[in-house]
Scaffold this active site. Structure first.
Site, PDB file in Angstrom:
ATOM      1  CE  LYS A 117      10.114  71.572 -16.020  1.00  0.00           C
ATOM      2  NZ  LYS A 117      10.300  70.713 -17.163  1.00  0.00           N
ATOM      3  CD  GLU A 152      18.707  67.607 -16.049  1.00  0.00           C
ATOM      4  OE1 GLU A 152      18.049  67.998 -17.016  1.00  0.00           O
ATOM      5  OE2 GLU A 152      19.661  68.252 -15.582  1.00  0.00           O
ATOM      6  CG  HIS A 168      15.177  75.194 -12.942  1.00  0.00           C
ATOM      7  ND1 HIS A 168      14.681  76.308 -13.564  1.00  0.00           N
ATOM      8  CD2 HIS A 168      16.081  74.661 -13.808  1.00  0.00           C
ATOM      9  CE1 HIS A 168      15.255  76.434 -14.753  1.00  0.00           C
ATOM     10  NE2 HIS A 168      16.120  75.453 -14.924  1.00  0.00           N
ATOM     11  CE  LYS A 208      22.861  69.159 -16.570  1.00  0.00           C
ATOM     12  NZ  LYS A 208      21.468  69.488 -16.813  1.00  0.00           N
ATOM     13  CG  HIS A 231      12.284  75.776 -18.122  1.00  0.00           C
ATOM     14  ND1 HIS A 231      13.590  75.785 -17.748  1.00  0.00           N
ATOM     15  CD2 HIS A 231      11.958  74.478 -18.297  1.00  0.00           C
ATOM     16  CE1 HIS A 231      14.029  74.534 -17.697  1.00  0.00           C
ATOM     17  NE2 HIS A 231      13.059  73.724 -18.025  1.00  0.00           N
ATOM     18  CE  LYS A 277      19.175  78.222 -16.759  1.00  0.00           C
ATOM     19  NZ  LYS A 277      19.559  76.849 -16.567  1.00  0.00           N
ATOM     20  CG  ASP A 306      22.281  74.458 -15.263  1.00  0.00           C
ATOM     21  OD1 ASP A 306      21.875  75.390 -15.984  1.00  0.00           O
ATOM     22  OD2 ASP A 306      22.118  73.259 -15.559  1.00  0.00           O
TER      23      ASP A 306
END
Ligand code: BG6
Length: 488
Positions: free
Chosen positions: A186, A220, A244, A330, A182, A152, A239
């Site tokens: 999980k 994060e 996700h 972030k 991803h 991605k 992103d």
């Protein structure tokens, strides 16, 4: 050693993996350590990995890179003997060597197996940068018996995703393409499906009549490091959200599929995406941490968001009127990945004033999406002693409690294995992604300006207005029970 791996979890045939972007960040952090584990633990009946990248290096240098990646990032112990065996599976072809050299390396790898084998082409580079390598695979005649994994972000808007899909389909049929997200690999993401559809307890209340709102919150603490130049062209929405967070939202919101199989699951997820209302830019807070613009590789006037919070709505019978709040960014105060479901409060309170009922927000069901699942259900209960004082209590489950913690596969490991087996269940579809870009277009076309936030904070202040009169669940008032302290 007798393998304890059940025979049906891995692929039937040995695999030749062509790993494009083999010296990059993702390959070093996740893919090489992951493939090491899959080979070493006996999940794959045989494996050869051919690294490909722009770097003009030889096989020995690639092996050195892989070794240091394993030392730095493998979560499992790598013995000398395990490393020696894994090193034998590694080969390298620089992209500049061209199609014929790649084909020769693949054939050589295939000859090392006795019988039939399959090919897995893993494009560990952004999809737009993968296209030349995809064409090279076609030119080299390496499409047969193969599957391709695409990373991605899959496009930057609807038009680019449609064009990417069209160019990919010139070489690979859709059933050969595995678009990876991803987060879906999980364990806790898959556990949402188990939790919802294997139990009679929660599904009856999984709707607008009982649920007030949902939060999917993935702050994060990480900064951008070497990814700054890439990130600058992408930002937090592309992103993390389109990729996700929306995918997790679909698992959380979808109707029960007619079977636990790829096509029915994708169909239900895609119905959620089709029911999503276009994102209204006024329901979005974009943020950028102070200091981002002076980092290396970043435009000093950059408008890229390093933080995003938004409200979205699913306009169907189950969810009409229930807001879904998403947040990620972030350099925030904490690293967490939670889904928090807030239940409606009782219609009337019979408790005396000052009892504390409702004082700590509604009852919540919370999923922690860390590799080892945790879940908690919070509720009000009586504080021991005289009178009627209420406290917020919780029931908690941690995978650590079960003794199966060592069996958890990392997300990439699980997905690589599924792609080798040809199982699309946990991968995204062309239609789904194109629809997500479509609902995103009002935001992409008229993004609100970024607001600055201090590194180490929870984002710009405007996030509180976005969710009012509710509140963000993070930071938690009560922390998770520490599983390592159990039994002590
Ligand atoms: C990646 C994003 O896909 O996911 C990163 O590109 C992000 O920016 C990462 O940090 C988070 O993944 P995880 O598994 O660490 O939660």
């Amino acid at each position: 050693m007798v393998s304890k791996i059940p025979p049906d979890v891995g692929p039937r045939y040995p695999q030749v993996v062509v790993l494009v972007g083999a010296t990059g960040d993702l390959a070093r952090r996740k893919l090489l350590p992951g493939m090491f584990h899959l080979c070493n633990a006996g999940f794959i009946p045989g494996c050869r990995i051919i690294g490909v990248s722009l770097d003009e290096i030889d096989r020995d240098r690639f092996r050195d890179i892989a070794r240091s990646a394993l030392e730095e990032f493998s979560t499992r112990k790598v013995s000398e003997a395990d490393w020696t065996a894994f090193a034998q599976t590694l080969d390298y072809v620089p992209l500049s060597a061209g199609a014929a050299a790649l084909r020769a390396a693949v054939e050589k790898a295939e000859q090392s197996f006795e019988g039939e084998s399959r090919r897995l082409h893993y494009m560990s580079v952004p999809p737009s940068a993968a296209l030349p390598a995809v064409r090279m695979l076609g030119e080299a005649g390496l499409v047969e018996r193969s599957r391709i994994v695409m990373e991605k972000p899959f496009g930057t808007d609807r038009a680019s995703a449609v064009s990417l899909n069209a160019r990919l389909h010139e070489v690979f049929d859709e059933d050969r393409i595995f678009r990876i997200d991803h987060f879906l690999g999980k364990e806790p993401a898959q556990n949402i499906l188990a939790f919802r559809f294997a139990n009679g307890l929660f599904e009856p209340i999984w709707n607008r009549n009982f649920i007030d709102h949902v939060q999917i919150d993935v702050p994060e603490t990480l900064a951008l490091g070497k990814r700054a130049a890439f990130y600058e062209t992408v930002g937090a929405f592309r992103d993390m959200v389109v990729t996700h967070l929306f995918q997790i939202l679909a698992f959380m919101a979808m109707e029960p599929p007619t079977a636990l199989e790829p096509a029915p699951i994708s169909e239900e997820k895609n119905k959620v995406f089709r029911s999503m209302l276009p994102i209204n830019p006024t329901d979005v807070v974009r943020g950028q941490y102070t200091g981002y613009r002076s980092e290396e590789g970043i435009n000093p006037e950059s408008d890229t968001e390093t933080f995003i919070a938004l409200k979205c709505s699913i306009d169907n019978w189950r969810w009409a009127g229930v807001p879904f709040y998403l947040r990620t960014g972030k350099r925030l105060a904490e690293g967490q990945r939670i889904i928090s479901i807030a239940f409606r409060e009782p219609p009337k309170s019979m408790f005396p004033a000052g009892s504390g009922v409702g004082a700590q927000g509604p009852d919540h069901l919370t999923f922690d999406l860390a590799d080892a699942s945790k879940m908690s259900l919070s509720f009000y209960g009586k504080r021991p002693g005289p009178g009627m004082r209420l406290d917020k209590l919780s029931l908690q489950f941690a995978m650590h409690d079960t003794g199966h913690i060592g069996d958890v596969l990392e997300a990439y490991e699980r997905l690589i294995l599924d792609a080798m087996r040809g199982d699309h269940t946990l991968f995204t579809t062309a239609d789904g992604i194109e629809r997500l870009w479509e609902v995103s277009s009002p935001l992409l076309e008229a993004s609100p300006p970024v607001r600055l936030y201090a590194p180490g904070s929870w984002g710009p202040n405007a996030i509180h207005q976005l969710i009012a009169p509710q509140a963000w669940r993070l930071p938690f008032e009560r922390i998770w029970r520490d599983p390592n302290r159990l039994g002590s």
